[in-house]
Motif scaffolding. Structure first.
Motif, PDB file in Angstrom:
ATOM      1  N   ASP B  56       0.788  -1.185   0.158  1.00 24.14           N
ATOM      2  CA  ASP B  56       0.062   0.210   0.165  1.00 24.14           C
ATOM      3  C   ASP B  56       0.862   1.226  -0.014  1.00 24.14           C
ATOM      4  N   GLU B  57       2.125   1.142   0.030  1.00 23.79           N
ATOM      5  CA  GLU B  57       2.864   2.241   0.088  1.00 23.79           C
ATOM      6  C   GLU B  57       3.854   2.137  -0.908  1.00 23.79           C
ATOM      7  N   LEU B  58       4.328   1.102  -1.619  1.00 23.33           N
ATOM      8  CA  LEU B  58       5.207   0.710  -2.456  1.00 23.33           C
ATOM      9  C   LEU B  58       5.052   1.482  -4.100  1.00 23.33           C
ATOM     10  N   ALA B  59       6.185   2.163  -4.229  1.00 25.35           N
ATOM     11  CA  ALA B  59       6.165   2.687  -5.950  1.00 25.35           C
ATOM     12  C   ALA B  59       7.440   2.020  -6.327  1.00 25.35           C
ATOM     13  N   VAL B  60       7.414   1.633  -7.432  1.00 27.54           N
ATOM     14  CA  VAL B  60       8.521   1.048  -8.245  1.00 27.54           C
ATOM     15  C   VAL B  60       8.328   1.271  -9.632  1.00 27.54           C
ATOM     16  N   THR B  61       9.785   1.198 -10.135  1.00 24.78           N
ATOM     17  CA  THR B  61       9.678   1.170 -11.895  1.00 24.78           C
ATOM     18  C   THR B  61      10.435  -0.408 -11.999  1.00 24.78           C
ATOM     19  N   HIS B  62       9.791  -1.039 -12.898  1.00 20.83           N
ATOM     20  CA  HIS B  62      10.512  -2.522 -13.401  1.00 20.83           C
ATOM     21  C   HIS B  62      10.478  -2.245 -14.768  1.00 20.83           C
ATOM     22  N   SER B  63      11.728  -2.677 -15.383  1.00 22.72           N
ATOM     23  CA  SER B  63      12.046  -2.240 -16.586  1.00 22.72           C
ATOM     24  C   SER B  63      12.892  -3.356 -17.343  1.00 22.72           C
ATOM     25  N   GLN B  64      13.071  -3.427 -18.714  1.00 24.56           N
ATOM     26  CA  GLN B  64      14.170  -4.234 -19.259  1.00 24.56           C
ATOM     27  C   GLN B  64      15.222  -3.349 -19.222  1.00 24.56           C
ATOM     28  N   SER B  65      16.408  -3.633 -18.695  1.00 23.79           N
ATOM     29  CA  SER B  65      17.551  -3.163 -18.475  1.00 23.79           C
ATOM     30  C   SER B  65      18.721  -3.488 -19.153  1.00 23.79           C
ATOM     31  N   THR B  66      19.599  -2.585 -19.926  1.00 25.14           N
ATOM     32  CA  THR B  66      20.923  -3.244 -20.439  1.00 25.14           C
ATOM     33  C   THR B  66      22.070  -2.873 -19.523  1.00 25.14           C
ATOM     34  N   THR B  67      21.802  -3.116 -18.173  1.00 25.35           N
ATOM     35  CA  THR B  67      22.821  -3.122 -17.126  1.00 25.35           C
ATOM     36  C   THR B  67      23.044  -4.650 -17.018  1.00 25.35           C
ATOM     37  N   VAL B  68      24.258  -5.171 -17.336  1.00 19.34           N
ATOM     38  CA  VAL B  68      24.450  -6.771 -17.382  1.00 19.34           C
ATOM     39  C   VAL B  68      25.758  -7.074 -16.772  1.00 19.34           C
ATOM     40  N   PRO B  69      25.904  -8.236 -16.431  1.00 19.10           N
ATOM     41  CA  PRO B  69      27.016  -8.628 -15.928  1.00 19.10           C
ATOM     42  C   PRO B  69      28.258  -8.942 -17.161  1.00 19.10           C
ATOM     43  N   SER B  70      29.387  -8.491 -16.928  1.00 19.82           N
ATOM     44  CA  SER B  70      30.601  -7.822 -17.847  1.00 19.82           C
ATOM     45  C   SER B  70      30.872  -9.369 -18.362  1.00 19.82           C
ATOM     46  N   GLY B  71      30.945  -9.272 -19.828  1.00 24.65           N
ATOM     47  CA  GLY B  71      31.720 -10.465 -20.400  1.00 24.65           C
ATOM     48  C   GLY B  71      30.872 -11.875 -20.357  1.00 24.65           C
ATOM     49  N   GLN B  72      29.685 -11.868 -20.032  1.00 23.31           N
ATOM     50  CA  GLN B  72      28.844 -13.051 -20.028  1.00 23.31           C
ATOM     51  C   GLN B  72      27.970 -13.101 -21.373  1.00 23.31           C
ATOM     52  N   GLY B  73      27.860 -12.217 -22.065  1.00 17.62           N
ATOM     53  CA  GLY B  73      27.277 -12.343 -23.272  1.00 17.62           C
ATOM     54  C   GLY B  73      25.669 -11.822 -23.040  1.00 17.62           C
ATOM     55  N   PHE B  74      25.375 -11.246 -22.121  1.00 13.72           N
ATOM     56  CA  PHE B  74      23.964 -10.873 -22.050  1.00 13.72           C
ATOM     57  C   PHE B  74      23.801  -9.398 -22.513  1.00 13.72           C
TER      58      PHE B  74
END
Lengths: 64, 344
Positions: B56-74
């Protein structure tokens, strides 16, 4: 999702209910957005809509 | 001529199509790339359901991000950003990310028999909040669960996690051989006391009050912060193998069994890339009909969402192979902003 109205759609026999049709509103160009939810227990949307009906927060019209 | 090598039986799990999770690399996001909804549902990356319950208080943004672990091919991850905290977590509040798998895709696990196979879940995760998080494996057909956990050791740093669970040999643990959701994998961000208690170890009969989450897990939504996840893989066996990277087209086709959104335009107006993204009716008797064929057989007869110009559809004879929308009074109409949804 804001539901303007809800009614049943029928099969060609005019008697069998096939979908719940939701009116979700009309845009600036006069075009209306609808959602058709199949009447099926295998539909998560149908289960959710019927929960709202049972809770008394949504009424489904039989027809126009 | 080079000789082909046959993979030894001990390495069968390394063969293709071993990941039971669809869109584990978060590549496909047909519905959109960002949302602020706090109602349970599918909003951004396909097949992953974000479900805040009773908050009842929560506000969020959920998204497809381009932040990824380096060097894993994602190239992508799923991101949850808490912008307004749920400062007081009530007993009935819960916040999870989940994916459900069809029972007919799980028959080879032989659950409910003495040959039930173990499963290994692996994923990359990054969170601003260190500590213990719950991860729930839920057999929806048998109402049995296996609650596991993972730990974020360093804030805002990608970490690779693996969880292995035994196969469930209980005689009632078999998955239904149908198109319903049978196995759910869920990552728990927060759980009120209605969802925590004294969980059983390994597989066992599920009760929400004991088995949904560990009582000593973090409450991620109690403060602002970010959580990322990608590279989700669920595979047979007790070893996490390298992530099975699939092409975008392959992953899109898998996703389209559950959601088909044929174009991104929401206006139906002429678009430089898409042309006129509309479906026009053809004359049918005294009215008109729009046909929209799906690229793959959908899981079930889907929910259709569309915007209509000129007239009103009054007959829907669609199935899981195509949409057929009839307006018995208007011969010329069109629909756009179309989506077919058969998610679990």
């Amino acid at each position: 999702m804001i539901i303007i109205s809800a009614k049943y759609l029928y099969a060609e026999d005019g008697a069998t209910k096939t979908h719940i049709k939701l009116n979700l509103g009309t845009n600036d160009t006069g075009h209306t957005t609808y959602k058709h939810i199949p009447i099926s227990a295998n539909s998560a949307d149908y289960v959710e809509i019927m929960r709202q009906v049972e809770a008394g927060t949504l009424t489904i019209q039989e027809a126009d | 001529m080079a000789l082909s090598k046959i993979l030894p039986a001990s390495q069968e799990q390394y063969a293709g199509a071993r990941n039971l999770i669809i869109n584990g690399a978060m590549q496909v996001a047909q519905r959109g790339t960002s949302s602020t909804s706090v109602t349970a549902g599918y909003y951004t990356v396909d097949r992953f359901n974000f479900s805040p319950i009773a908050t009842d208080e929560l506000a969020v943004t959920h998204s497809q991000s381009t932040t990824v672990p380096s060097g894993q091919g994602f190239a992508n991850s799923w991101k949850l950003e808490v912008t307004t905290a749920e400062t007081a977590l009530a007993a009935d509040e819960l916040c999870i990310l989940r994916q459900q798998i069809e029972g007919q895709n799980l028959q080879h696990l032989a659950y409910g028999t003495s040959s039930a196979k173990s499963l290994t879940l692996s994923f990359w995760v990054r969170s601003s909040l260190i500590g213990k998080y719950s991860c729930l494996f839920y057999n929806l057909d048998a109402t049995r669960t296996n609650l596991q956990s993972f730990t974020i050791n360093t804030a805002d740093t990608w970490e690779y996690k693996t969880i292995t669970i035994d196969g469930d040999t209980d005689s009632g643990a078999g998955f239904d051989n149908d198109n319903g959701g049978s196995l759910q994998v869920a990552w728990i961000f927060a759980a009120g006391t209605d969802w925590t208690g004294t969980p059983h170890t390994g597989w066992g009969a599920h009760t929400n009050t004991d088995d949904y989450a560990f009582s000593d897990q973090v409450n991620f939504i109690a403060q602002t912060g970010t959580f990322y996840i990608t590279g989700v893989q669920l595979e047979v066996g007790d070893t996490a193998t390298p992530f099975e990277h699939r092409s975008y087209a392959d992953e899109l086709r898998r996703c389209e069994r559950y959601c088909y959104r044929p174009f991104v335009s929401s206006s139906g107006d002429e678009d430089a890339e898409l042309g006129w993204p509309r479906f026009y009716s053809s004359v049918y008797g005294t009215g008109g009909t729009v046909h929209i064929e799906y690229p793959v057989t959908m899981r079930t007869n889907p929910t259709l969402t569309y915007t209509q110009a000129n007239g009103t559809v009054d007959l829907d004879v669609s199935s899981y192979i195509k949409a057929t929308l009839r307006d018995t009074n208007d011969t010329a109409f069109f629909v756009y902003n179309f989506q077919a949804d058969a998610e679990l």
